[in-house]
Motif scaffolding. Structure first.
Motif, PDB file in Angstrom:
ATOM      1  N   TYR A  88      15.830   6.328 -11.390  1.00 55.87           N
ATOM      2  CA  TYR A  88      14.584   6.633 -10.693  1.00 55.87           C
ATOM      3  C   TYR A  88      14.867   6.989  -9.239  1.00 55.87           C
ATOM      4  N   CYS A  89      14.285   8.073  -8.803  1.00 54.67           N
ATOM      5  CA  CYS A  89      14.485   8.556  -7.438  1.00 54.67           C
ATOM      6  C   CYS A  89      14.037   7.511  -6.424  1.00 54.67           C
ATOM      7  N   PRO A  90      14.926   7.061  -5.530  1.00 52.68           N
ATOM      8  CA  PRO A  90      14.524   6.057  -4.541  1.00 52.68           C
ATOM      9  C   PRO A  90      13.497   6.590  -3.558  1.00 52.68           C
ATOM     10  N   TRP A  94       9.881   4.987  -3.047  1.00 50.87           N
ATOM     11  CA  TRP A  94       9.390   4.543  -1.731  1.00 50.87           C
ATOM     12  C   TRP A  94       8.044   5.176  -1.434  1.00 50.87           C
ATOM     13  N   PHE A  95       7.925   6.474  -1.697  1.00 51.15           N
ATOM     14  CA  PHE A  95       6.670   7.174  -1.438  1.00 51.15           C
ATOM     15  C   PHE A  95       5.532   6.537  -2.228  1.00 51.15           C
ATOM     16  N   VAL A  99       1.693   4.583  -1.174  1.00 50.37           N
ATOM     17  CA  VAL A  99       0.372   5.182  -1.379  1.00 50.37           C
ATOM     18  C   VAL A  99      -0.605   4.047  -1.645  1.00 50.37           C
ATOM     19  N   PRO A 100      -1.589   3.829  -0.775  1.00 51.77           N
ATOM     20  CA  PRO A 100      -2.510   2.697  -0.972  1.00 51.77           C
ATOM     21  C   PRO A 100      -3.430   2.925  -2.161  1.00 51.77           C
ATOM     22  N   PHE A 184       1.819  11.042   5.620  1.00 44.32           N
ATOM     23  CA  PHE A 184       1.682   9.820   6.404  1.00 44.32           C
ATOM     24  C   PHE A 184       1.282  10.069   7.847  1.00 44.32           C
ATOM     25  N   ALA A 185       1.300  11.337   8.296  1.00 47.19           N
ATOM     26  CA  ALA A 185       0.815  11.660   9.634  1.00 47.19           C
ATOM     27  C   ALA A 185      -0.646  12.099   9.590  1.00 47.19           C
ATOM     28  N   ASN A 186      -1.171  12.384   8.425  1.00 53.97           N
ATOM     29  CA  ASN A 186      -2.531  12.865   8.260  1.00 53.97           C
ATOM     30  C   ASN A 186      -3.240  12.051   7.183  1.00 53.97           C
TER      31      ASN A 186
END
Length: 214
Positions: A88-90, A94-95, A99-100, A184-186
């Motif tokens: 699984y891609c780390p 992480w992404f 994500v809430p 994450f900036a928007n």
């Protein structure tokens, strides 16, 4: 052996700190205005018609791309890499961890659905979801050309779609560092074709808008 002390910010007087903070605030406001201008340009991007004959595997059965909108007009898709069985891609992990889940209800109020798609077989996705405790909606594009057609190939990508009746259009996409930087900036809504739909936004005529605090 004593571990080295972690470095810390410079200690200054309250006046020096306030001056430095005020200077940074100017830069932060400039960055905010720049992000607002980019979001306004994003809302003015043209769109391209997209096929709706992909068949995705979901926990509730086979579904088309149009079905995945869940009745909303806008759909944000994060494509989770498929590295093969039990790999699984780390970065994608992480992404997804960040994500809430509670944010999805807020997106839905603005007519936006969120979905994670992967070329991994559905059984592998469901097993990893259970292991990670994720409740975000996942579907499998295994056996379809959806990932290749989006340009993600064997990588990851974020794509945004808009539907008009039975027709589906792609309005935006980004990959690599653009995913983390933009998401994450928007607000996720800044990536959607209609934006946040608030009256302070610079949007094309006819875009849905409402009072920010109304």
């Amino acid at each position: 052996m004593e571990e080295p002390r972690i470095a810390r910010p410079k200690i200054v007087s309250a006046d020096e700190w306030q001056q430095a903070r005020d200077e940074l605030l100017k830069a932060e406001k400039e960055a905010t205005r720049a992000l607002d201008a980019l979001a306004a340009r994003r809302r003015r991007l043209p769109m391209v018609k997209y096929a709706n004959d992909y068949v995705f595997d979901t926990p509730t059965g086979k579904r088309t791309l149009l079905d995945l909108f869940e009745g909303h007009e806008q759909l944000v898709v994060y494509q989770f890499m498929d590295n093969g069985p039990d790999d699984y891609c780390p970065g994608c992990t992480w992404f997804t961890d960040n994500v809430p889940p509670g944010g999805l209800a807020g997106l839905a109020k603005s007519g936006v659905s969120w979905l994670t798609v992967s070329n991994m077989p559905l059984a592998q996705i469901e097993a990893y979801k259970a292991q990670k405790g994720w409740t975000l909606p996942f579907v499998s594009s295994h056996g379809t050309s959806f990932s290749d057609d989006c340009g993600a190939g064997d990588g990851f990508m974020l794509s945004v779609f808009l539907r008009d009746g039975e027709d589906v259009y792609r309005t935006y996409s980004t990959t690599a560092r653009g995913v983390d930087r933009l998401v994450f900036a928007n607000s996720i809504l800044d990536l959607a074709p209609y934006g946040r739909q608030e009256d302070w936004e610079d949007s094309p005529p006819g875009w849905p808008q409402r009072p920010t605090y109304g």
